[in-house]
Design an enzyme around this catalytic site. Sequence first.
Site, PDB file in Angstrom:
ATOM      1  N   CYS A  78      42.880  31.475  40.522  1.00 57.05           N
ATOM      2  CA  CYS A  78      43.206  30.248  41.227  1.00 57.05           C
ATOM      3  C   CYS A  78      44.685  30.058  41.600  1.00 57.05           C
ATOM      4  O   CYS A  78      45.020  29.955  42.776  1.00 57.05           O
ATOM      5  CB  CYS A  78      42.712  29.139  40.334  1.00 57.05           C
ATOM      6  SG  CYS A  78      43.377  27.601  40.679  1.00 57.05           S
ATOM      7  N   HIS A 139      46.559  22.098  41.505  1.00 59.90           N
ATOM      8  CA  HIS A 139      46.807  23.169  40.524  1.00 59.90           C
ATOM      9  C   HIS A 139      48.023  24.044  40.855  1.00 59.90           C
ATOM     10  O   HIS A 139      48.025  25.242  40.566  1.00 59.90           O
ATOM     11  CB  HIS A 139      45.564  24.061  40.345  1.00 59.90           C
ATOM     12  CG  HIS A 139      45.495  24.683  38.970  1.00 59.90           C
ATOM     13  ND1 HIS A 139      44.473  25.469  38.544  1.00 59.90           N
ATOM     14  CD2 HIS A 139      46.374  24.637  37.930  1.00 59.90           C
ATOM     15  CE1 HIS A 139      44.686  25.877  37.311  1.00 59.90           C
ATOM     16  NE2 HIS A 139      45.847  25.384  36.909  1.00 59.90           N
TER      17      HIS A 139
END
Length: 594
Positions: A78, A139
């Site tokens: 990610c 994130h």
Amino acid sequence: MRPPLLAPVLITLLLAAGSDVTGQEVDRKPNFILMMVDDLGIGDIGCYGNATIRTPNIDRLASEGVKLTQHIAAAPLCTPSRAAFMTGRYAVRSGMGSAGRVQVLLFLGGSGGLPPGETTFAKRLQQQGYSTGLVGKWHLGVNCERRGDHCHHPNHHGFGYFYGLPFTLFNDCVPGEGSDILTDLQHTLRIMTAMLGVALFTLVLVRVWGLFEASLWLLVLLLALTVLAAAVWYVPFKLLPIWNCIIMRNKEVIEQPMRVDTLPQRLLGEAQRFVKRNVDRPFLLFFSLAHIHTPLFETPAFAGKSRHGRYGDNLEEVDFIIGKMTETVDSLGLANNTLIYFTSDHGGHLEDSNSHIGQKGGWNSIYRGGKAMGGWEGGIRVPGIFRWPGRLTAGRVVDEPTSLMDLYPTLKHLAKDTQPDRHLDGYNLMPLLEGKAARSQHEFMFHYCGVYLNAVRWHPPGSDSVYKLHFFTPNFFPPGAGGCYDTKVCLCHGDHVTRHSPPLLYDLRRDPSESRPLTPDTEPRYAEILEQAANAVEQHEGTLSPTRASQDRGAEAHGVESQMTWEKVLWKPWLQPCCGTFPFCGCKEEVTHT
Ligand SMILES: *[C@@H]1O[C@H](CO)[C@@H](O)[C@H](O)[C@H]1NC(C)=O
Ligand SMILES: *[C@@H]1O[C@H](CO)[C@@H](O)[C@H](O)[C@H]1NC(C)=O
């Protein structure tokens, strides 16, 4: 003052009314809606060959638009994949690749994140007059030096509006789902605390019974150590839902800890309202879904409906959300001027399953490997769909290699942004999407595992072959298994990988599952391929820093400050986003919309 001002205004109005309408349509900059699912596998979608999952809305996007079959994430995890997507450059260039154990940002109270000096496509479009919004998962960090400096925050990276998760959805957000963060460290700290506690208790007894003259100082020291170990274990880790599971609207924390059950509906509502608010001007919406990362949702409308358990139910909910977004665009009459993009940040997480729920991670179809497995295709080949009626031919399929990093230059091109820029690793996709070019400009592509160059892809001019050379591969555990079941994500360094010299070579065209390595006997171009790849790597590494990258391919060697060191990633109370007075953080979003 009025009459003199009114005249030019009137003239402008008259001119506008008289001007050719289609001319205006052509001149108007297109809108962009980029939808990214978390951890979705390429085999999870109907139009990518899954016959038992129902994704009619995503399939419709593909049949009305262009489907990419070799769409590649810049990293199988990610944080680095998203950093590369946002900046159009490999994550090593922004310091978002990891050299060791920690491969993604772990705490909102860490100081690592997308460096303030980096440029995202959102920032470029904002400079071109776009209204820009991010709904969903970020994130990529929040603060650098103090709570509230927001140096890594979406608002500072070109998104005029932000609603969503500055972190990500993860298991710790739901009680009983287990923990995702440094479980081995947590375990060690717990054992340490327990051992110190037992030692302290024993010594106290010994002293009370007068069996032995345990010094008071020793007891005090032990007590202090026990309390410290307990605090270091308990405060950052046991309170994780409060620290990391939060929702922000712009720079304000509006829910802490977040309620997970209503999250899908709130994110969809926010994304739809952003589009409705911006019908009259060019906009960019990055809708970064909280799906399909664990913990899986249990939305009643979808629970138990699919043929693939709770994971399948979540997939069908994703499809519903995508359908609602498309419907919103179409019903507002924006379809012909809006480029809709659908993708995943990387492949499915193969190790994620349990006996109770069964499958919890994505399915990567015929491709080998998955999330966090370096350059294996399953972790980086993801769905990629572009829909733009009136501009892109419906039903086109592009098999050429393309990258998620291509979005940055593509959006820039479409927004008519011709200002100078840094070195980009992506290319404008429009010629391929429109069928004006037959070949991808990605002759070579580099596949990273953290900061380490893991594999190279070569699509030789004039050939249909797509060669891939792996310099190393992750060591699976247990050996022979298809993943790292001990650590749940594979690592990229030291004993965690096996180096290959000469590199492992496959031709993805003939062997898409990477199951039969080529040898000089089976591949006539063997020597040439190795040589071409070596030259390409040398050239690529030459672009990473003014001086050639050293043997140690660490981020420091690239002249970029690493954002993924322990020092940056670990929890610092003074950076923790908080509503209320730290450490007593807590609030609930007031839902005013229905
Ligand atoms: C379809 O997707 C589900 C959910 O990921 C998966 O379990 C199944 O194996 C897939 N089927 C095919 C044929 O790819
Ligand atoms: C959108 O474009 C298509 C193809 O050019 C055209 O047939 C259709 O009428 C357009 N729709 C609108 C609402 O302009």
